[in-house]
Design a protein around this motif. Structure first.
Motif, PDB file in Angstrom:
ATOM      1  N   GLU A 186     -19.273   0.856   0.736  1.00 52.31           N
ATOM      2  CA  GLU A 186     -19.059  -0.127   2.044  1.00 52.31           C
ATOM      3  C   GLU A 186     -18.348   0.767   2.937  1.00 52.31           C
ATOM      4  O   GLU A 186     -18.247   0.097   4.048  1.00 52.31           O
ATOM      5  N   GLN A 187     -17.872   1.830   2.851  1.00 56.23           N
ATOM      6  CA  GLN A 187     -17.097   2.605   3.763  1.00 56.23           C
ATOM      7  C   GLN A 187     -18.166   3.513   4.674  1.00 56.23           C
ATOM      8  O   GLN A 187     -17.560   3.951   5.447  1.00 56.23           O
ATOM      9  N   ASP A 188     -19.253   3.875   3.945  1.00 47.35           N
ATOM     10  CA  ASP A 188     -20.271   4.683   4.512  1.00 47.35           C
ATOM     11  C   ASP A 188     -21.536   3.985   4.989  1.00 47.35           C
ATOM     12  O   ASP A 188     -22.399   3.972   4.224  1.00 47.35           O
ATOM     13  N   VAL A 189     -21.298   3.127   6.303  1.00 42.07           N
ATOM     14  CA  VAL A 189     -22.330   2.438   6.611  1.00 42.07           C
ATOM     15  C   VAL A 189     -22.718   3.005   8.270  1.00 42.07           C
ATOM     16  O   VAL A 189     -21.687   3.370   8.989  1.00 42.07           O
ATOM     17  N   LYS A 190     -23.782   3.071   8.353  1.00 46.22           N
ATOM     18  CA  LYS A 190     -24.413   3.432   9.930  1.00 46.22           C
ATOM     19  C   LYS A 190     -25.513   2.537  10.551  1.00 46.22           C
ATOM     20  O   LYS A 190     -26.152   1.805   9.647  1.00 46.22           O
ATOM     21  N   ALA A 191     -25.468   2.163  11.733  1.00 43.62           N
ATOM     22  CA  ALA A 191     -26.157   1.060  12.353  1.00 43.62           C
ATOM     23  C   ALA A 191     -26.735   1.879  13.771  1.00 43.62           C
ATOM     24  O   ALA A 191     -25.978   2.278  14.241  1.00 43.62           O
ATOM     25  N   VAL A 192     -28.078   1.802  13.747  1.00 49.12           N
ATOM     26  CA  VAL A 192     -28.783   2.442  15.065  1.00 49.12           C
ATOM     27  C   VAL A 192     -29.779   1.377  15.366  1.00 49.12           C
ATOM     28  O   VAL A 192     -30.407   0.673  14.556  1.00 49.12           O
ATOM     29  N   TYR A 193     -29.803   1.048  16.682  1.00 48.51           N
ATOM     30  CA  TYR A 193     -30.745   0.197  17.337  1.00 48.51           C
ATOM     31  C   TYR A 193     -31.723   0.990  18.196  1.00 48.51           C
ATOM     32  O   TYR A 193     -31.241   1.690  19.197  1.00 48.51           O
ATOM     33  N   ASP A 194     -33.290   0.833  17.947  1.00 49.56           N
ATOM     34  CA  ASP A 194     -33.915   1.660  18.875  1.00 49.56           C
ATOM     35  C   ASP A 194     -35.705   0.731  18.966  1.00 49.56           C
ATOM     36  O   ASP A 194     -35.838   0.320  17.780  1.00 49.56           O
ATOM     37  N   LYS A 195     -35.691   0.474  20.091  1.00 50.83           N
ATOM     38  CA  LYS A 195     -37.189  -0.160  20.454  1.00 50.83           C
ATOM     39  C   LYS A 195     -37.064  -1.479  19.573  1.00 50.83           C
ATOM     40  O   LYS A 195     -38.210  -1.730  19.132  1.00 50.83           O
ATOM     41  N   GLY A 196     -36.210  -2.269  19.561  1.00 46.94           N
ATOM     42  CA  GLY A 196     -36.206  -3.736  19.205  1.00 46.94           C
ATOM     43  C   GLY A 196     -36.011  -3.494  17.271  1.00 46.94           C
ATOM     44  O   GLY A 196     -36.212  -4.764  17.012  1.00 46.94           O
ATOM     45  N   ILE A 197     -35.676  -2.391  17.011  1.00 48.56           N
ATOM     46  CA  ILE A 197     -35.515  -2.342  15.561  1.00 48.56           C
ATOM     47  C   ILE A 197     -34.155  -2.084  15.136  1.00 48.56           C
ATOM     48  O   ILE A 197     -33.433  -0.805  15.679  1.00 48.56           O
ATOM     49  N   LEU A 198     -33.302  -2.636  14.444  1.00 55.20           N
ATOM     50  CA  LEU A 198     -31.813  -2.509  13.798  1.00 55.20           C
ATOM     51  C   LEU A 198     -32.089  -1.854  12.748  1.00 55.20           C
ATOM     52  O   LEU A 198     -32.567  -2.507  11.693  1.00 55.20           O
ATOM     53  N   GLU A 199     -31.578  -0.879  12.361  1.00 52.42           N
ATOM     54  CA  GLU A 199     -31.509   0.152  11.456  1.00 52.42           C
ATOM     55  C   GLU A 199     -30.213   0.211  10.719  1.00 52.42           C
ATOM     56  O   GLU A 199     -29.325   0.821  11.589  1.00 52.42           O
ATOM     57  N   VAL A 200     -30.056  -0.422   9.604  1.00 53.29           N
ATOM     58  CA  VAL A 200     -28.241  -0.260   9.001  1.00 53.29           C
ATOM     59  C   VAL A 200     -28.814   0.452   7.650  1.00 53.29           C
ATOM     60  O   VAL A 200     -29.704   0.058   6.831  1.00 53.29           O
ATOM     61  N   SER A 201     -27.982   1.495   7.459  1.00 55.32           N
ATOM     62  CA  SER A 201     -28.076   2.328   6.107  1.00 55.32           C
ATOM     63  C   SER A 201     -26.594   2.460   5.553  1.00 55.32           C
ATOM     64  O   SER A 201     -25.631   2.526   6.072  1.00 55.32           O
ATOM     65  N   VAL A 202     -26.743   2.281   4.239  1.00 55.84           N
ATOM     66  CA  VAL A 202     -25.527   2.324   3.412  1.00 55.84           C
ATOM     67  C   VAL A 202     -25.526   3.517   2.259  1.00 55.84           C
ATOM     68  O   VAL A 202     -26.651   3.479   1.539  1.00 55.84           O
ATOM     69  N   LYS A 203     -24.659   4.447   2.182  1.00 54.03           N
ATOM     70  CA  LYS A 203     -24.723   5.236   1.175  1.00 54.03           C
ATOM     71  C   LYS A 203     -24.751   4.799  -0.362  1.00 54.03           C
ATOM     72  O   LYS A 203     -23.942   3.854  -0.544  1.00 54.03           O
ATOM     73  N   LEU A 204     -25.584   5.122  -1.201  1.00 54.65           N
ATOM     74  CA  LEU A 204     -25.628   4.906  -2.467  1.00 54.65           C
ATOM     75  C   LEU A 204     -25.060   5.949  -3.447  1.00 54.65           C
ATOM     76  O   LEU A 204     -24.898   7.199  -3.164  1.00 54.65           O
ATOM     77  N   PRO A 205     -24.731   5.431  -4.566  1.00 51.73           N
ATOM     78  CA  PRO A 205     -23.860   6.570  -5.502  1.00 51.73           C
ATOM     79  C   PRO A 205     -25.050   7.313  -5.965  1.00 51.73           C
ATOM     80  O   PRO A 205     -26.252   7.000  -6.024  1.00 51.73           O
ATOM     81  N   GLU A 206     -24.687   8.710  -6.198  1.00 53.55           N
ATOM     82  CA  GLU A 206     -25.520   9.637  -6.707  1.00 53.55           C
ATOM     83  C   GLU A 206     -25.868   9.255  -8.216  1.00 53.55           C
ATOM     84  O   GLU A 206     -25.138   8.949  -8.983  1.00 53.55           O
ATOM     85  N   GLU A 207     -27.173   9.294  -8.414  1.00 57.60           N
ATOM     86  CA  GLU A 207     -27.828   9.045  -9.651  1.00 57.60           C
ATOM     87  C   GLU A 207     -27.559  10.071 -10.547  1.00 57.60           C
ATOM     88  O   GLU A 207     -27.962  11.387 -10.180  1.00 57.60           O
ATOM     89  N   LYS A 208     -27.131   9.843 -11.783  1.00 57.31           N
ATOM     90  CA  LYS A 208     -26.751  10.974 -12.769  1.00 57.31           C
ATOM     91  C   LYS A 208     -27.989  10.985 -13.798  1.00 57.31           C
ATOM     92  O   LYS A 208     -28.440   9.945 -14.357  1.00 57.31           O
ATOM     93  N   HIS A 209     -28.622  12.073 -13.658  1.00 56.74           N
ATOM     94  CA  HIS A 209     -30.111  12.266 -14.499  1.00 56.74           C
ATOM     95  C   HIS A 209     -29.777  13.031 -15.913  1.00 56.74           C
ATOM     96  O   HIS A 209     -30.603  13.719 -16.440  1.00 56.74           O
ATOM     97  N   GLU A 210     -28.540  12.963 -16.381  1.00 56.40           N
ATOM     98  CA  GLU A 210     -27.958  13.583 -17.438  1.00 56.40           C
ATOM     99  C   GLU A 210     -28.850  13.006 -18.592  1.00 56.40           C
ATOM    100  O   GLU A 210     -28.416  11.747 -18.979  1.00 56.40           O
TER     101      GLU A 210
END
Length: 137
Positions: free
Chosen positions: A103-127
């Motif tokens: 919740e501390q790593d959130v980005k928001a961008v608005y372009d041509k009528g579309i709002l894009e919000v992205s949030v960092k996910l934890p790295e998946e461990k494939h061990e």
């Protein structure tokens, strides 16, 4: 060979359903925001349709307890109108984030009528871990 599209005759008022929203929509003070979501490059991405919105004045994004809430408002311009199909008023949508989203790593961008919000996910461990099989004798 394809059959040409037929226009269905609707009786005395053929345009009536064109005047109404179909399927019927219950009008309320708060209207939903249409969105899509996906994961890309380790981030959970939400894209929301908000055409005609000023992102600096009319958009509020909040994140609380793993829930992302998008709130926007489109104000109607006062002018003499013959007809409008635009939606005015408040638009709100809440989306639960995937478990572990940062919740501390959130980005928001608005372009041509579309709002894009992205949030960092934890790295998946494939061990992989080897599981010993026991036999019963």
């Amino acid at each position: 060979m394809s059959t040409p599209a037929r226009r269905e005759h609707r009786g005395l008022f053929p345009e009536l359903f064109d005047w109404l929203d179909w399927p019927p929509v219950i009008r309320s003070q708060q209207q939903p925001i249409r969105f899509e979501d996906y994961v890309k490059e380790g981030r959970y991405v939400v894209r929301a349709e908000l055409p005609g919105i000023d992102p600096e004045k009319d958009v509020e994004i909040t994140l609380r307890n793993g829930v992302l809430t998008l709130h926007a408002e489109r104000r109607e311009e006062l002018k003499e109108q013959h007809r409008t199909e635009f939606r005015y008023g408040s638009f709100t949508r809440s989306i639960a984030l995937p478990a572990g989203a940062d919740e501390q790593d959130v980005k928001a961008v608005y372009d041509k009528g579309i709002l894009e919000v992205s949030v960092k996910l934890p790295e998946e461990k494939h061990e992989a871990r080897r599981i010993q099989v026991e036999t019963q004798q």
